[in-house]
Design a protein around this motif. Structure first.
Motif, short mmCIF file in Angstrom:
data_model
loop_
_atom_site.label_atom_id
_atom_site.label_comp_id
_atom_site.label_asym_id
_atom_site.label_seq_id
_atom_site.Cartn_x
_atom_site.Cartn_y
_atom_site.Cartn_z
N GLN A 90 25.00 65.32 39.38
CA GLN A 90 25.57 66.46 38.29
C GLN A 90 25.79 67.81 38.54
O GLN A 90 26.81 68.49 38.05
N HIS A 91 25.06 68.32 39.73
CA HIS A 91 24.90 69.79 39.97
C HIS A 91 26.07 70.05 40.79
O HIS A 91 26.54 71.04 40.92
N ASN A 92 26.72 68.95 41.40
CA ASN A 92 27.75 69.03 42.31
C ASN A 92 28.82 68.81 41.54
O ASN A 92 29.96 68.55 42.10
N GLY A 93 28.98 68.67 40.31
CA GLY A 93 30.16 68.09 39.76
C GLY A 93 30.68 66.89 39.64
O GLY A 93 31.81 66.60 39.50
N GLN A 94 29.70 65.96 40.15
CA GLN A 94 30.27 64.34 40.61
C GLN A 94 29.49 63.29 39.69
O GLN A 94 28.46 63.77 39.31
N LEU A 95 29.92 62.44 39.45
CA LEU A 95 29.09 61.16 38.86
C LEU A 95 28.79 60.35 39.77
O LEU A 95 29.53 59.90 40.82
N VAL A 96 27.43 60.06 39.85
CA VAL A 96 26.72 59.45 40.85
C VAL A 96 25.86 58.50 40.31
O VAL A 96 25.01 58.88 39.30
N GLY A 97 25.64 57.54 41.05
CA GLY A 97 24.49 56.62 40.50
C GLY A 97 24.89 55.05 40.30
O GLY A 97 25.96 54.64 40.47
N ARG A 98 24.13 54.16 39.60
CA ARG A 98 24.25 52.93 39.18
C ARG A 98 24.47 52.69 37.67
O ARG A 98 23.95 53.44 36.84
N LEU A 99 25.61 51.84 37.35
CA LEU A 99 26.21 52.02 36.15
C LEU A 99 26.21 50.36 35.73
O LEU A 99 26.81 49.69 36.35
N ARG A 100 25.13 49.88 35.03
CA ARG A 100 24.88 48.41 34.55
C ARG A 100 25.68 48.18 33.32
O ARG A 100 25.05 48.84 32.28
N ILE A 101 26.88 47.53 33.40
CA ILE A 101 27.54 47.22 32.44
C ILE A 101 27.47 45.74 31.92
O ILE A 101 27.12 45.03 32.72
N GLY A 102 27.59 45.32 30.62
CA GLY A 102 27.45 43.88 30.12
C GLY A 102 28.57 43.77 29.18
O GLY A 102 28.75 44.76 28.34
N ILE A 103 29.24 42.71 29.16
CA ILE A 103 30.26 42.50 28.29
C ILE A 103 30.48 40.90 28.09
O ILE A 103 30.04 40.17 28.83
N VAL A 104 30.83 40.46 26.72
CA VAL A 104 31.20 39.22 26.69
C VAL A 104 32.12 38.56 27.48
O VAL A 104 33.15 39.43 27.94
N ASP A 105 32.56 37.33 27.25
CA ASP A 105 33.22 36.93 28.04
C ASP A 105 34.66 36.51 27.19
O ASP A 105 34.64 36.86 26.23
N GLY A 106 35.80 36.13 27.88
CA GLY A 106 37.12 35.90 27.16
C GLY A 106 37.83 36.94 26.85
O GLY A 106 38.56 36.98 25.79
N ILE A 107 37.79 38.05 27.57
CA ILE A 107 38.27 39.59 27.00
C ILE A 107 39.31 39.96 27.97
O ILE A 107 40.12 40.97 27.65
N VAL A 108 39.41 39.33 28.94
CA VAL A 108 40.16 39.93 30.18
C VAL A 108 41.79 39.74 29.90
O VAL A 108 42.39 40.67 30.37
N THR A 109 42.18 39.17 28.84
CA THR A 109 43.41 39.10 28.58
C THR A 109 43.57 40.05 27.16
O THR A 109 44.73 39.91 26.46
N ASN A 110 42.68 40.65 26.77
CA ASN A 110 42.61 41.48 25.50
C ASN A 110 43.02 43.07 26.15
O ASN A 110 42.19 43.53 26.73
N PRO A 111 44.31 43.51 25.77
CA PRO A 111 44.55 44.91 26.41
C PRO A 111 43.46 45.98 25.91
O PRO A 111 43.41 47.02 26.83
N ALA A 112 42.90 45.71 24.90
CA ALA A 112 41.90 46.76 24.50
C ALA A 112 40.71 46.80 24.98
O ALA A 112 39.90 47.70 25.03
N LEU A 113 40.25 45.59 25.22
CA LEU A 113 38.99 45.29 25.70
C LEU A 113 38.69 45.11 27.40
O LEU A 113 37.54 45.07 27.83
#
Length: 310
Positions: A90-113
């Protein structure tokens, strides 16, 4: 116990993966390491720490009390390391680290999700972020946010977990479908009555069992699924009817393998949210990802219809 040096971080990550995989079999796949190599790493860590971490035998993989303490301490250590990386970045103006995301299945064909689009844009300015993406049921994902195992989750949440912020993202249209070979597939629309639907074998989503029955005004379930792909299989069997997101079913409908039943009667919209802990409100990596997600969903959002909201 001797002081730990840098190599122990790698050993600790192997140990955490082993614990969360529930044993050596799944950990081998997750880490792409052989069982002898895993055993060597575990033994090396136990020598460093000075005590046994787990017991392996007929009863399977089990942590010792010391192993449980090390696992909890390691989770805290990794969280602190991630926080350190984020603060420095953050002090270097960068995004750094691990981002753990969870999402339901069956959305890969949904343009919005579909997260492929959001992740692509997000990573353009976040090359030093490590993305950890996991699929799960709405209930499991909401629990993962509450207990700190995920940073951001997306799906039709209950919005009841304390200490969690919910951001409305998208309303996903659903319909009721049958597959080719089902008695209702070629039936004239006039004969597809509530009574006929009530007599059909009905597959529900296990985590929305009663909701699905209520929406279809159906007396009972005769099958259940957890994943949307499993629901597709049940419907394509030609024996069950069930609800699917329209974007999942559209391709099968075009190919002549599915039929939507009484679209004006049984349609509904499932409200999807992005959820994260309120304590993470000021984490740039979380705030930035949720902003990209909201912007993308807003750009692809269609005008609301008269369908009822789940």
């Amino acid at each position: 116990m001797r002081r730990l040096d840098n190599i122990d971080i790698r050993l600790l990550r192997v140990f955490v993966t082993l614990v969360e995989a529930g044993g050596f079999g799944d950990a081998q796949i997750a880490l792409n390491l052989s069982q002898p190599t895993l055993s060597t790493h575990l033994a090396a860590l136990e020598r460093k720490l000075g005590a046994s971490l787990c017991v392996r035998g007929r009863r399977g993989f089990q942590l010792t009390p010391f192993g449980e303490a090390v696992y909890l301490a390691t989770q805290k250590l990794f969280a602190d390391i991630n926080s350190f990386e984020e603060r420095v970045g953050q002090h270097n103006g960068q995004l750094v680290g691990r981002l753990r995301i969870g999402i339901v299945d069956g959305i890969v064909t949904n343009p919005a999700l579909a997260l492929q689009h959001v992740i692509g844009r997000f990573m353009e300015n976040a090359e030093n972020v490590y993305i950890d993406l996991e699929l799960g049921t709405p209930y499991a994902l909401e629990q993962a946010i509450a207990d700190g195992r995920r940073d951001v989750v997306i799906g039709p949440m209950s919005q009841k977990a304390p200490g969690v912020t919910y951001v409305a993202i998208h309303r996903e249209p659903h319909g009721l479908y049958c597959g080719k070979g089902h008695s209702l597939f070629d039936a004239p629309s006039a004969t597809v009555t509530r009574e006929a639907i009530g007599k059909a074998l009905f597959s529900v989503r296990a985590y929305r069992h009663l909701d699905d029955l209520y929406r279809a005004d159906h007396p009972r379930a005769t099958g259940q699924v957890v994943q949307m792909e499993a629901q597709v299989m049940m419907i394509l069997s030609g024996r069950f009817i069930g609800f699917l997101p329209r974007h999942v079913a559209e391709g099968w409908v075009r190919q002549g393998f599915m039929r939507e039943l009484k679209p004006q009667t049984y349609q509904f919209q499932s409200s999807h949210f992005a959820a994260y802990r309120k304590s993470d409100d000021n984490r740039p990596i979380v705030r930035s990802f949720v902003r990209f997600l909201s912007q993308h969903a807003g750009q692809t959002r269609k005008p609301p219809s008269a369908a009822k909201t789940a």
